[in-house]
Design a protein around this motif. Structure first.
Motif, PDB file in Angstrom:
ATOM      1  N   ASP A   1       0.867  -1.128   0.145  1.00 20.94           N
ATOM      2  CA  ASP A   1      -0.086   0.024   0.108  1.00 20.94           C
ATOM      3  C   ASP A   1       0.864   1.334  -0.016  1.00 20.94           C
ATOM      4  OD1 ASP A   1      -2.837   1.031   0.326  1.00 20.94           O
ATOM      5  OD2 ASP A   1      -1.763   2.010   2.051  1.00 20.94           O
ATOM      6  N   GLU A   2       1.983   1.231   0.809  1.00 22.28           N
ATOM      7  CA  GLU A   2       2.786   2.314   0.985  1.00 22.28           C
ATOM      8  C   GLU A   2       3.619   2.628  -0.777  1.00 22.28           C
ATOM      9  OE1 GLU A   2       3.950   4.728   3.572  1.00 22.28           O
ATOM     10  OE2 GLU A   2       1.708   3.989   3.732  1.00 22.28           O
ATOM     11  N   TRP A   3       4.051   1.401  -1.218  1.00 22.29           N
ATOM     12  CA  TRP A   3       4.749   1.397  -2.316  1.00 22.29           C
ATOM     13  C   TRP A   3       3.633   2.051  -3.374  1.00 22.29           C
ATOM     14  CZ3 TRP A   3       9.451  -0.503  -4.557  1.00 22.29           C
ATOM     15  CH2 TRP A   3       9.217  -0.745  -5.866  1.00 22.29           C
ATOM     16  N   GLU A   4       2.692   1.652  -3.547  1.00 26.87           N
ATOM     17  CA  GLU A   4       1.647   2.169  -4.332  1.00 26.87           C
ATOM     18  C   GLU A   4       1.378   3.630  -4.197  1.00 26.87           C
ATOM     19  OE1 GLU A   4      -1.679  -0.114  -3.996  1.00 26.87           O
ATOM     20  OE2 GLU A   4      -0.874  -1.669  -5.603  1.00 26.87           O
ATOM     21  N   MET A   5       1.464   4.392  -2.987  1.00 27.63           N
ATOM     22  CA  MET A   5       1.301   5.652  -2.818  1.00 27.63           C
ATOM     23  C   MET A   5       2.576   6.501  -3.340  1.00 27.63           C
ATOM     24  SD  MET A   5      -0.504   7.925  -1.636  1.00 27.63           S
ATOM     25  CE  MET A   5      -0.248   9.889  -1.188  1.00 27.63           C
ATOM     26  N   TYR A   6       3.578   5.980  -3.218  1.00 27.40           N
ATOM     27  CA  TYR A   6       4.885   6.585  -3.516  1.00 27.40           C
ATOM     28  C   TYR A   6       5.297   6.285  -4.991  1.00 27.40           C
ATOM     29  CZ  TYR A   6       6.041   7.433   1.577  1.00 27.40           C
ATOM     30  OH  TYR A   6       6.261   7.908   2.699  1.00 27.40           O
ATOM     31  N   PHE A   7       5.073   5.278  -5.648  1.00 30.54           N
ATOM     32  CA  PHE A   7       5.389   4.935  -6.744  1.00 30.54           C
ATOM     33  C   PHE A   7       4.390   4.781  -7.928  1.00 30.54           C
ATOM     34  CE2 PHE A   7       8.851   2.903  -4.282  1.00 30.54           C
ATOM     35  CZ  PHE A   7       9.677   4.039  -4.264  1.00 30.54           C
ATOM     36  N   GLY A   8       3.076   4.588  -7.517  1.00 35.00           N
ATOM     37  CA  GLY A   8       1.745   4.666  -8.507  1.00 35.00           C
ATOM     38  C   GLY A   8       1.526   5.701  -9.127  1.00 35.00           C
ATOM     39  N   ARG A   9       0.854   5.267 -10.285  1.00 31.95           N
ATOM     40  CA  ARG A   9       0.560   6.533 -11.135  1.00 31.95           C
ATOM     41  C   ARG A   9      -0.578   7.029 -10.682  1.00 31.95           C
ATOM     42  NH1 ARG A   9       1.321   1.863 -14.788  1.00 31.95           N
ATOM     43  NH2 ARG A   9       2.705   2.072 -16.640  1.00 31.95           N
ATOM     44  N   PRO A  10      -1.044   8.396 -11.073  1.00 27.41           N
ATOM     45  CA  PRO A  10      -2.124   9.049 -10.557  1.00 27.41           C
ATOM     46  C   PRO A  10      -3.319   8.434 -10.816  1.00 27.41           C
ATOM     47  CG  PRO A  10      -0.584  10.559 -11.616  1.00 27.41           C
ATOM     48  CD  PRO A  10       0.051   9.301 -11.914  1.00 27.41           C
ATOM     49  N   GLU A  11      -4.395   8.682  -9.934  1.00 29.32           N
ATOM     50  CA  GLU A  11      -5.578   8.068 -10.057  1.00 29.32           C
ATOM     51  C   GLU A  11      -6.734   8.767  -9.359  1.00 29.32           C
ATOM     52  OE1 GLU A  11      -6.301   4.682  -6.790  1.00 29.32           O
ATOM     53  OE2 GLU A  11      -4.063   4.809  -6.912  1.00 29.32           O
ATOM     54  N   GLY A  12      -7.868   8.666  -9.766  1.00 33.88           N
ATOM     55  CA  GLY A  12      -9.028   9.544  -9.448  1.00 33.88           C
ATOM     56  C   GLY A  12      -8.694  11.068  -9.388  1.00 33.88           C
ATOM     57  N   VAL A  13      -7.870  11.538 -10.265  1.00 34.74           N
ATOM     58  CA  VAL A  13      -7.667  12.840 -10.573  1.00 34.74           C
ATOM     59  C   VAL A  13      -8.779  13.869 -10.478  1.00 34.74           C
ATOM     60  CG1 VAL A  13      -6.038  14.591 -11.702  1.00 34.74           C
ATOM     61  CG2 VAL A  13      -5.316  12.449 -11.496  1.00 34.74           C
ATOM     62  N   GLN A  14      -8.648  14.971  -9.674  1.00 33.43           N
ATOM     63  CA  GLN A  14      -9.789  15.973  -9.918  1.00 33.43           C
ATOM     64  C   GLN A  14      -9.102  17.187 -10.187  1.00 33.43           C
ATOM     65  OE1 GLN A  14     -12.499  16.138  -6.434  1.00 33.43           O
ATOM     66  NE2 GLN A  14     -11.384  14.535  -5.349  1.00 33.43           N
ATOM     67  N   PRO A  15      -9.834  18.036 -11.282  1.00 34.38           N
ATOM     68  CA  PRO A  15      -9.228  19.413 -11.691  1.00 34.38           C
ATOM     69  C   PRO A  15      -8.996  20.301 -10.380  1.00 34.38           C
ATOM     70  CG  PRO A  15     -11.327  18.609 -12.834  1.00 34.38           C
ATOM     71  CD  PRO A  15     -11.057  17.854 -11.606  1.00 34.38           C
ATOM     72  N   LEU A  16      -7.837  20.888 -10.219  1.00 37.22           N
ATOM     73  CA  LEU A  16      -7.449  21.695  -9.370  1.00 37.22           C
ATOM     74  C   LEU A  16      -7.872  23.238  -9.624  1.00 37.22           C
ATOM     75  CD1 LEU A  16      -5.856  21.318  -6.740  1.00 37.22           C
ATOM     76  CD2 LEU A  16      -3.761  21.842  -8.067  1.00 37.22           C
ATOM     77  N   GLU A  17      -9.182  23.252  -9.212  1.00 44.17           N
ATOM     78  CA  GLU A  17     -10.157  24.633  -9.608  1.00 44.17           C
ATOM     79  C   GLU A  17     -10.907  24.807  -8.569  1.00 44.17           C
ATOM     80  OE1 GLU A  17     -12.909  22.698 -13.093  1.00 44.17           O
ATOM     81  OE2 GLU A  17     -11.073  23.511 -13.598  1.00 44.17           O
ATOM     82  N   GLY A  18     -11.458  26.071  -8.545  1.00 47.04           N
ATOM     83  CA  GLY A  18     -12.727  26.266  -7.796  1.00 47.04           C
ATOM     84  C   GLY A  18     -12.310  26.065  -6.181  1.00 47.04           C
ATOM     85  N   GLU A  19     -13.406  25.660  -5.572  1.00 40.56           N
ATOM     86  CA  GLU A  19     -13.441  25.288  -4.025  1.00 40.56           C
ATOM     87  C   GLU A  19     -12.339  24.384  -3.663  1.00 40.56           C
ATOM     88  OE1 GLU A  19     -13.394  25.371  -0.388  1.00 40.56           O
ATOM     89  OE2 GLU A  19     -14.623  26.726  -1.578  1.00 40.56           O
ATOM     90  N   LEU A  20     -12.099  23.300  -4.786  1.00 42.89           N
ATOM     91  CA  LEU A  20     -11.139  22.489  -4.122  1.00 42.89           C
ATOM     92  C   LEU A  20      -9.617  22.981  -4.489  1.00 42.89           C
ATOM     93  CD1 LEU A  20     -10.221  19.607  -3.911  1.00 42.89           C
ATOM     94  CD2 LEU A  20     -10.155  19.101  -6.339  1.00 42.89           C
ATOM     95  N   ALA A  21      -9.364  23.893  -5.349  1.00 38.93           N
ATOM     96  CA  ALA A  21      -8.084  24.608  -5.298  1.00 38.93           C
ATOM     97  C   ALA A  21      -8.181  25.402  -4.116  1.00 38.93           C
ATOM     98  CB  ALA A  21      -8.141  25.480  -6.556  1.00 38.93           C
ATOM     99  N   ALA A  22      -9.138  26.008  -3.749  1.00 41.00           N
ATOM    100  CA  ALA A  22      -9.105  27.094  -2.446  1.00 41.00           C
ATOM    101  C   ALA A  22      -8.692  26.189  -1.304  1.00 41.00           C
ATOM    102  CB  ALA A  22     -10.377  27.937  -2.487  1.00 41.00           C
ATOM    103  N   GLU A  23      -9.694  24.920  -1.199  1.00 40.43           N
ATOM    104  CA  GLU A  23      -9.186  24.024  -0.025  1.00 40.43           C
ATOM    105  C   GLU A  23      -7.632  23.494  -0.086  1.00 40.43           C
ATOM    106  OE1 GLU A  23     -10.245  19.497   1.870  1.00 40.43           O
ATOM    107  OE2 GLU A  23     -11.079  20.309  -0.266  1.00 40.43           O
ATOM    108  N   VAL A  24      -7.327  23.133  -1.033  1.00 40.46           N
ATOM    109  CA  VAL A  24      -5.764  22.581  -1.379  1.00 40.46           C
ATOM    110  C   VAL A  24      -4.872  23.913  -0.754  1.00 40.46           C
ATOM    111  CG1 VAL A  24      -4.105  21.836  -2.676  1.00 40.46           C
ATOM    112  CG2 VAL A  24      -6.310  20.655  -2.769  1.00 40.46           C
ATOM    113  N   GLY A  25      -5.467  25.023  -1.357  1.00 44.85           N
ATOM    114  CA  GLY A  25      -4.332  26.064  -1.019  1.00 44.85           C
ATOM    115  C   GLY A  25      -4.250  26.250   0.529  1.00 44.85           C
ATOM    116  N   ARG A  26      -5.370  26.288   1.226  1.00 48.04           N
ATOM    117  CA  ARG A  26      -5.419  26.417   2.684  1.00 48.04           C
ATOM    118  C   ARG A  26      -4.668  25.377   3.328  1.00 48.04           C
ATOM    119  NH1 ARG A  26     -10.955  27.517   1.084  1.00 48.04           N
ATOM    120  NH2 ARG A  26     -11.662  25.344   2.286  1.00 48.04           N
ATOM    121  N   LEU A  27      -4.866  24.038   2.841  1.00 46.52           N
ATOM    122  CA  LEU A  27      -4.162  22.941   3.698  1.00 46.52           C
ATOM    123  C   LEU A  27      -2.847  23.029   3.351  1.00 46.52           C
ATOM    124  CD1 LEU A  27      -6.350  19.952   2.576  1.00 46.52           C
ATOM    125  CD2 LEU A  27      -6.368  21.063   4.623  1.00 46.52           C
ATOM    126  N   LEU A  28      -2.064  23.476   2.153  1.00 50.32           N
ATOM    127  CA  LEU A  28      -0.747  23.628   1.924  1.00 50.32           C
ATOM    128  C   LEU A  28      -0.089  24.908   3.061  1.00 50.32           C
ATOM    129  CD1 LEU A  28      -0.858  23.081  -1.878  1.00 50.32           C
ATOM    130  CD2 LEU A  28       0.502  21.642  -0.157  1.00 50.32           C
TER     131      LEU A  28
END
Length: 286
Positions: free
Chosen positions: A204-231
């Motif tokens: 499970d850790e290996w897949e987190m570090y080396f796996g391909r992106p999955e379930g990608v959501q566009p980084l825009e709108g409220e999601l982008a704002a949330e990600v910005g706050r978390l960062l």
């Protein structure tokens, strides 16, 4: 002393193995991109790995290659081997392997997959039976996940009659793994009271570090704002006035710090990276 599965899924090849033996991953598994995979066990002859892979690469079928190398080996009766190639699969259990011992080798009707499951000094044939059921039931998952599912089932069925000590998984696939070098999984638990469970955690850790992106959501709108706050909470505040591009740059900086860069997706955020970011920054579950 060991139970294993050797398998092909599309262009991916791999082996999963567990045993009451120190560092079984140092002895049993081998695989080569575009060629095949081998598990050598019982009184293992490690030289079988390059020998069999060379024969597969030259176009020899798995059963013929396996018959040849064991026939030339004075200790062949003590060996147990599983082999899978591009269009063939075989398993071998020598007459002097310690019971319970045996295996199965099958290919799917559509030719997309094949597997050989084998074991010796097992609690009984149910170990191989349950591994096969788990492999078939896990259709739709990646090869490493299916290999692990079979290993978990074999372990739950009793596995090695002497107990547990080590486990390993090794799989290759074009474009997989770190820097897309082709290693889809390469994990060993060399000495542990519950090695298969620990191997599950590591995959499970290996897949987190080396796996391909999955379930990608566009980084825009409220999601982008949330990600910005978390960062920002984590000391990676996006540059002012740069909008989503600033958030993406800050995300890349944080991902590089925590080694998630393989899961970065231009213009978006991977599902597991988002979950990790929320957990690390202390955000409530969404």
């Amino acid at each position: 002393m060991t139970f294993s599965i050797v398998a092909r899924l599309g262009e991916a090849y791999g082996v999963a193995v567990a045993s009451k033996f120190l560092a079984v991953g140092a002895v049993v598994p081998g695989a080569r991109i575009g060629v095949g995979a081998v598990a050598t066990q019982s009184w293992a002859r490690v030289a079988y790995i390059p020998e069999l892979l060379a024969r597969l690469e030259a176009g020899e079928p798995a059963d013929s290659a396996l018959e040849s190398v064991t026939a030339m080996d004075p200790g062949g009766a003590t060996r147990q081997v599983g082999v899978v190639g591009r269009e063939s699969v075989a398993t071998f259990t020598g007459d002097e392997c310690i019971p319970w011992c045996g295996g199965v080798a099958r290919s799917s009707d559509d030719g997309e997959s094949a597997y050989a499951i084998q074991g010796n000094i097992l609690v009984g044939p149910e170990v191989v039976d349950e591994m096969e059921r788990a492999w078939l039931a896990s259709a739709g998952s990646t090869l490493p996940q299916r290999l692990l599912a079979a290993l978990v089932a074999g372990d739950a069925a009793g596995g090695d009659s002497r107990g547990r000590q080590s486990a390993a998984i090794y799989a290759v696939e074009p474009g997989a793994g770190y820097d897309r070098s082709g290693v889809a999984a390469d994990l060993r638990v060399d000495d542990h009271a519950d090695p298969v469970t620990e191997l599950s955690r590591l995959l499970d850790e290996w897949e987190m570090y080396f796996g391909r992106p999955e379930g990608v959501q566009p980084l825009e709108g409220e999601l982008a704002a949330e990600v910005g706050r978390l960062l920002e909470r984590l000391g990676h505040a996006p540059a002012a006035g740069e909008g989503a591009a600033g958030v993406e740059a800050a995300l890349a900086a944080w991902a590089g710090e925590v080694n998630y860069e393989a899961r970065l997706a231009p213009g978006g955020i991977d599902r597991r990276v988002l979950q990790a970011l929320r957990e690390t920054a202390g955000a409530p579950p969404s």
